[in-house]
Design a protein around this motif. Structure first.
Motif, PDB file in Angstrom:
ATOM      1  N   ARG A 106     -27.344  17.043  -1.009  1.00 27.86           N
ATOM      2  CA  ARG A 106     -26.885  17.502  -2.312  1.00 27.86           C
ATOM      3  C   ARG A 106     -25.635  18.326  -2.125  1.00 27.86           C
ATOM      4  O   ARG A 106     -25.540  19.116  -1.189  1.00 27.86           O
ATOM      5  CB  ARG A 106     -27.945  18.392  -2.969  1.00 27.86           C
ATOM      6  CG  ARG A 106     -29.110  17.585  -3.480  1.00 27.86           C
ATOM      7  CD  ARG A 106     -30.286  18.467  -3.499  1.00 27.86           C
ATOM      8  NE  ARG A 106     -31.376  17.894  -4.271  1.00 27.86           N
ATOM      9  CZ  ARG A 106     -32.598  18.314  -4.135  1.00 27.86           C
ATOM     10  NH1 ARG A 106     -32.878  19.275  -3.293  1.00 27.86           N
ATOM     11  NH2 ARG A 106     -33.547  17.763  -4.846  1.00 27.86           N
ATOM     12  N   GLY A 114     -17.633  16.469 -11.080  1.00 23.53           N
ATOM     13  CA  GLY A 114     -16.895  15.826 -10.000  1.00 23.53           C
ATOM     14  C   GLY A 114     -17.428  16.179  -8.628  1.00 23.53           C
ATOM     15  O   GLY A 114     -18.277  17.068  -8.473  1.00 23.53           O
ATOM     16  N   ILE A 115     -16.950  15.446  -7.632  1.00 21.01           N
ATOM     17  CA  ILE A 115     -17.420  15.653  -6.252  1.00 21.01           C
ATOM     18  C   ILE A 115     -16.206  15.796  -5.347  1.00 21.01           C
ATOM     19  O   ILE A 115     -15.253  15.016  -5.426  1.00 21.01           O
ATOM     20  CB  ILE A 115     -18.271  14.451  -5.770  1.00 21.01           C
ATOM     21  CG1 ILE A 115     -19.410  14.174  -6.757  1.00 21.01           C
ATOM     22  CG2 ILE A 115     -18.839  14.701  -4.381  1.00 21.01           C
ATOM     23  CD1 ILE A 115     -20.021  12.805  -6.607  1.00 21.01           C
ATOM     24  N   GLY A 154     -32.284  10.102  -4.870  1.00 18.94           N
ATOM     25  CA  GLY A 154     -31.855   9.054  -5.801  1.00 18.94           C
ATOM     26  C   GLY A 154     -30.796   8.120  -5.250  1.00 18.94           C
ATOM     27  O   GLY A 154     -30.964   6.893  -5.264  1.00 18.94           O
ATOM     28  N   ASN A 205     -27.942  10.863 -13.066  1.00 23.84           N
ATOM     29  CA  ASN A 205     -26.973  11.706 -12.347  1.00 23.84           C
ATOM     30  C   ASN A 205     -25.796  12.046 -13.236  1.00 23.84           C
ATOM     31  O   ASN A 205     -25.365  13.210 -13.287  1.00 23.84           O
ATOM     32  CB  ASN A 205     -26.457  10.980 -11.097  1.00 23.84           C
ATOM     33  CG  ASN A 205     -27.415  11.102  -9.919  1.00 23.84           C
ATOM     34  OD1 ASN A 205     -28.382  11.853 -10.004  1.00 23.84           O
ATOM     35  ND2 ASN A 205     -27.148  10.373  -8.855  1.00 23.84           N
ATOM     36  N   ALA A 206     -25.267  11.024 -13.922  1.00 24.09           N
ATOM     37  CA  ALA A 206     -24.096  11.258 -14.791  1.00 24.09           C
ATOM     38  C   ALA A 206     -24.424  12.307 -15.844  1.00 24.09           C
ATOM     39  O   ALA A 206     -23.595  13.187 -16.131  1.00 24.09           O
ATOM     40  CB  ALA A 206     -23.663   9.947 -15.437  1.00 24.09           C
ATOM     41  N   TYR A 226     -25.020  15.909 -14.030  1.00 23.38           N
ATOM     42  CA  TYR A 226     -23.849  16.606 -13.502  1.00 23.38           C
ATOM     43  C   TYR A 226     -22.678  16.592 -14.485  1.00 23.38           C
ATOM     44  O   TYR A 226     -21.526  16.627 -14.075  1.00 23.38           O
ATOM     45  CB  TYR A 226     -23.488  16.033 -12.124  1.00 23.38           C
ATOM     46  CG  TYR A 226     -24.667  16.152 -11.182  1.00 23.38           C
ATOM     47  CD1 TYR A 226     -25.081  17.398 -10.715  1.00 23.38           C
ATOM     48  CD2 TYR A 226     -25.425  15.030 -10.829  1.00 23.38           C
ATOM     49  CE1 TYR A 226     -26.204  17.524  -9.910  1.00 23.38           C
ATOM     50  CE2 TYR A 226     -26.537  15.147 -10.019  1.00 23.38           C
ATOM     51  CZ  TYR A 226     -26.928  16.408  -9.562  1.00 23.38           C
ATOM     52  OH  TYR A 226     -28.031  16.532  -8.780  1.00 23.38           O
ATOM     53  N   LEU A 250     -22.924  11.565   0.489  1.00 21.01           N
ATOM     54  CA  LEU A 250     -23.674  11.511  -0.763  1.00 21.01           C
ATOM     55  C   LEU A 250     -24.949  10.669  -0.709  1.00 21.01           C
ATOM     56  O   LEU A 250     -25.951  10.985  -1.349  1.00 21.01           O
ATOM     57  CB  LEU A 250     -22.742  10.920  -1.827  1.00 21.01           C
ATOM     58  CG  LEU A 250     -22.612  11.627  -3.135  1.00 21.01           C
ATOM     59  CD1 LEU A 250     -22.366  13.097  -2.954  1.00 21.01           C
ATOM     60  CD2 LEU A 250     -21.492  10.991  -3.949  1.00 21.01           C
ATOM     61  N   THR A 295     -16.600  11.625 -12.440  1.00 26.09           N
ATOM     62  CA  THR A 295     -16.966  10.743 -11.341  1.00 26.09           C
ATOM     63  C   THR A 295     -17.209   9.333 -11.871  1.00 26.09           C
ATOM     64  O   THR A 295     -17.730   9.167 -12.970  1.00 26.09           O
ATOM     65  CB  THR A 295     -18.264  11.262 -10.679  1.00 26.09           C
ATOM     66  OG1 THR A 295     -18.096  12.636 -10.371  1.00 26.09           O
ATOM     67  CG2 THR A 295     -18.601  10.492  -9.410  1.00 26.09           C
ATOM     68  N   SER A 355     -28.350  21.674  -7.769  1.00 25.77           N
ATOM     69  CA  SER A 355     -28.936  20.345  -7.886  1.00 25.77           C
ATOM     70  C   SER A 355     -30.450  20.410  -7.965  1.00 25.77           C
ATOM     71  O   SER A 355     -31.076  19.647  -8.686  1.00 25.77           O
ATOM     72  CB  SER A 355     -28.528  19.473  -6.706  1.00 25.77           C
ATOM     73  OG  SER A 355     -27.131  19.386  -6.670  1.00 25.77           O
TER      74      SER A 355
HETATM   75  N1  LIG Z   1     -22.269  11.798 -11.358  1.00 24.66           N
HETATM   76  C1  LIG Z   1     -22.243  12.794 -10.463  1.00 24.66           C
HETATM   77  N2  LIG Z   1     -21.358  13.817 -10.610  1.00 24.66           N
HETATM   78  C2  LIG Z   1     -21.334  14.817  -9.702  1.00 24.66           C
HETATM   79  N3  LIG Z   1     -22.116  14.899  -8.614  1.00 24.66           N
HETATM   80  C3  LIG Z   1     -23.004  13.916  -8.415  1.00 24.66           C
HETATM   81  C4  LIG Z   1     -23.109  12.819  -9.316  1.00 24.66           C
HETATM   82  N4  LIG Z   1     -24.074  11.986  -8.847  1.00 24.66           N
HETATM   83  C5  LIG Z   1     -24.551  12.545  -7.719  1.00 24.66           C
HETATM   84  N5  LIG Z   1     -23.927  13.704  -7.458  1.00 24.66           N
HETATM   85  C6  LIG Z   1     -24.136  14.593  -6.289  1.00 24.66           C
HETATM   86  O1  LIG Z   1     -24.810  13.816  -5.308  1.00 24.66           O
HETATM   87  C7  LIG Z   1     -26.022  14.443  -4.906  1.00 24.66           C
HETATM   88  C8  LIG Z   1     -27.058  13.402  -4.561  1.00 24.66           C
HETATM   89  O2  LIG Z   1     -27.474  12.685  -5.686  1.00 24.66           O
HETATM   90  P1  LIG Z   1     -28.940  12.139  -5.751  1.00 24.66           P
HETATM   91  O3  LIG Z   1     -29.207  11.429  -4.507  1.00 24.66           O
HETATM   92  O4  LIG Z   1     -29.120  11.382  -7.015  1.00 24.66           O
HETATM   93  O5  LIG Z   1     -29.787  13.445  -5.735  1.00 24.66           O
HETATM   94  P2  LIG Z   1     -30.205  14.413  -6.922  1.00 24.66           P
HETATM   95  O6  LIG Z   1     -31.659  14.292  -6.940  1.00 24.66           O
HETATM   96  O7  LIG Z   1     -29.762  15.759  -6.512  1.00 24.66           O
HETATM   97  O8  LIG Z   1     -29.563  13.925  -8.159  1.00 24.66           O
HETATM   98  C9  LIG Z   1     -26.390  15.308  -6.062  1.00 24.66           C
HETATM   99  O9  LIG Z   1     -27.157  16.389  -5.673  1.00 24.66           O
HETATM  100  C10 LIG Z   1     -25.032  15.766  -6.601  1.00 24.66           C
HETATM  101  O10 LIG Z   1     -24.596  16.860  -5.863  1.00 24.66           O
END
Ligand SMILES: Nc1ncnc2c1ncn2[C@@H]1O[C@H](COP(=O)(O)OP(=O)(O)O)[C@@H](O)[C@H]1O
Ligand SMILES: [Mg+2]
Length: 465
Positions: free
Chosen positions: A415, A400-401, A430, A368-369, A372, A409, A455, A421
């Protein structure tokens, strides 16, 4: 024994009466003698004195008799009056003399019975009241005139009526949602039982109620009114909605890659395979979409496994530093692809956990890191021990979120930016998996974020025992 004593008293009185009569006769006969001797005045005096003595004597005796016989009656009357007033604790004296003792004891038995009956009734009423108050459903009873005769606290809370006087009011005067009032109207008019589910907007959410109404039938089939029970099923409805959304989401997520695979295969079969560059490009897309399908199915299976109520991890002492290093190796290609630097500061901390599951958690957070964050940025991973916990920070300099999104989340398929995403290749599952895995470890996860700055995900895990 007592009646004997009374009779004796009467007999003695008789004797005394006779004695006095005799005395008077004797004095009467002596009278001429005294008259002659000129003692007329003295005779009158003696007679007067004797008469007064007799009067006094009979007054005392009379008073005693009255006292013995009337006092108990007075006392019994007083007791009876107290009973009439509802004071069932009143008791009459059970005198050992006089013929009223049976009356007193009977009154006392009556009082005792009344007291017992009242106590039993009070207990039953108390039980019924407790039951009605604590039954968990809202209840209202309306009599034949349409007046509210009973409401419980749940009802008042359910419709936010707590500070309103509702009892003894006409039911249409109380402030309840129109759909509920309509249901009450129906039961009231038809005098038959009914069941229905209604929903109405309350403040910012929708409330769902399961309503049950029935007529109250008394003795001789007399209709006394109606009773309505309302049960809040909003939570159930929400769950149902989550389940429906989940099915819809899964179907949608599966459909997208399948449609794409199908489309490109058909194009190839229609002749595009003859053109080598298109053939390669299309096959690459097909491969990418198949990978996505595979990942989605794997995540779904994982999620359904970790979401099970009896899911348990095989927790044993695990070197968290090694876990993080392993996850780092797994994401290395992605890091290189985006030229993202990874800085680590890892203390040696042994946690109680399942190494493979913890690697899964760390890879999810790292992916994720990376996903995004923009290229050429830095990701920092720290591992330390704080009190009785292991703490891991995963800090990025990514997009960022928004604060309002943070709570959602960890929901399945949630998402922040759907289109972006999805293109990033994730499944949206995830973080749900991360959360469940950490919970199974008696750990937890927290997020801190600022849009455009970055984040930080922080996880806490129990130390090895
Ligand atoms: N490190 C991050 N920085 C920014 N947004 C994040 C981050 N980690 C997760 N997200 C947000 O949280 C949502 C859900 O994450 P996750 O469950 O891992 O699904 P995805 O498969 O989309 O990565 C992501 O779609 C994204 O919008
Ligand atoms: Mg992800």
């Amino acid at each position: 024994m007592k009646s004997f004593r009374n009779r004796l008293l009467v007999t003695i009185l008789g004797w005394l009466g006779m004695l006095l009569a005799g005395l008077f006769t004797v004095i009467g006969q002596l009278f001429p003698m005294y008259a002659e001797s000129g003692g007329q005045t003295r005779v009158w005096l003696i007679l007067g004195l004797l008469f007064a003595a007799a009067m006094l004597f009979s007054a005392i005796i009379g008073h005693r008799i009255i006292k013995i016989h009337s006092l108990p009656i007075e006392n019994v009357t007083e007791t009876a009056l107290e009973l009439v007033k509802g004071n069932y604790r009143a008791r009459a004296y059970e005198y050992s003399t006089g013929g009223t003792v049976q009356l007193s004891s009977t009154i006392n038995v009556l009082a005792r019975n009344l007291q017992e009956i009242t106590a039993t009734r009070e207990t039953e009423q108390e039980r019924l009241k407790t039951l009605i108050e604590n039954m968990g459903s809202a209840l209202i009873m309306i009599d034949r005139q349409g007046t509210v005769s009973l409401v419980n606290k749940t009802f008042l809370d359910e419709f936010s009526l707590s500070d309103q006087v509702t009892e003894n009011k006409f039911y249409k005067e109380i402030d309840i949602p129109p759909v509920v009032e309509k249901f009450i109207d129906h039961v009231f008019m038809t005098e038959t039982s009914a069941r229905d589910q209604v929903s109405f907007d309350e403040r910012l959410s929708t409330k769902h109620l399961d309503l049950y109404g029935a007529p109250v039938i008394g003795k001789h089939e007399r209709w006394l009114g109606i009773v309505i029970v309302a049960h809040d099923i909003s939570a159930l409805k929400r769950l149902e909605q989550v389940r429906k959304d989940f099915v819809a989401n899964v179907s949608h997520e599966l459909k997208t890659p399948v449609t794409s695979i199908k489309g490109f295969t058909e194009t190839l079969l229609d002749g595009a395979y003859k053109d080598t560059p298109s053939l390669l490009a299309f096959l690459e897309i097909i491969q990418k979409e198949s990978n996505r399908l595979e990942m989605l199915i794997k995540d779904l299976l994982d999620l359904s496994r970790v979401e099970k109520a009896d899911f348990q991890v095989e927790a044993k002492p695990t070197d968290m530093k090694k876990v993080i290093e392993r996850a780092e190796e797994l994401v290395r290609p992605r890091l290189e692809e985006k030229s993202i630097r990874l800085e680590t500061e890892l203390a040696s901390v042994i946690v109680q956990g399942d190494a493979n599951r913890l690697i899964q958690v760390m890879t999810n957070l790292l992916v994720n890191a990376i996903t995004y964050s923009a290229s050429e940025t830095t990701i920092r991973v720290d591992l330390s021990q704080q009190q009785s916990e292991a703490v891991v920070h995963v800090k990025d300099q990514g997009i960022g979120i928004e604060a309002s999104e943070i709570d959602r989340l960890f929901e399945r398929f949630y998402r922040v930016d759907r289109a972006r995403s999805r293109n990033s290749g994730g499944t949206g599952l995830g973080l749900s998996i991360v959360k469940h895995l950490l919970e199974a470890h008696q750990g937890r996860v927290e997020v801190e974020s600022a849009v455009g700055v970055g984040t930080t995900f922080t996880i806490y895990l129990p130390l090895a025992k």
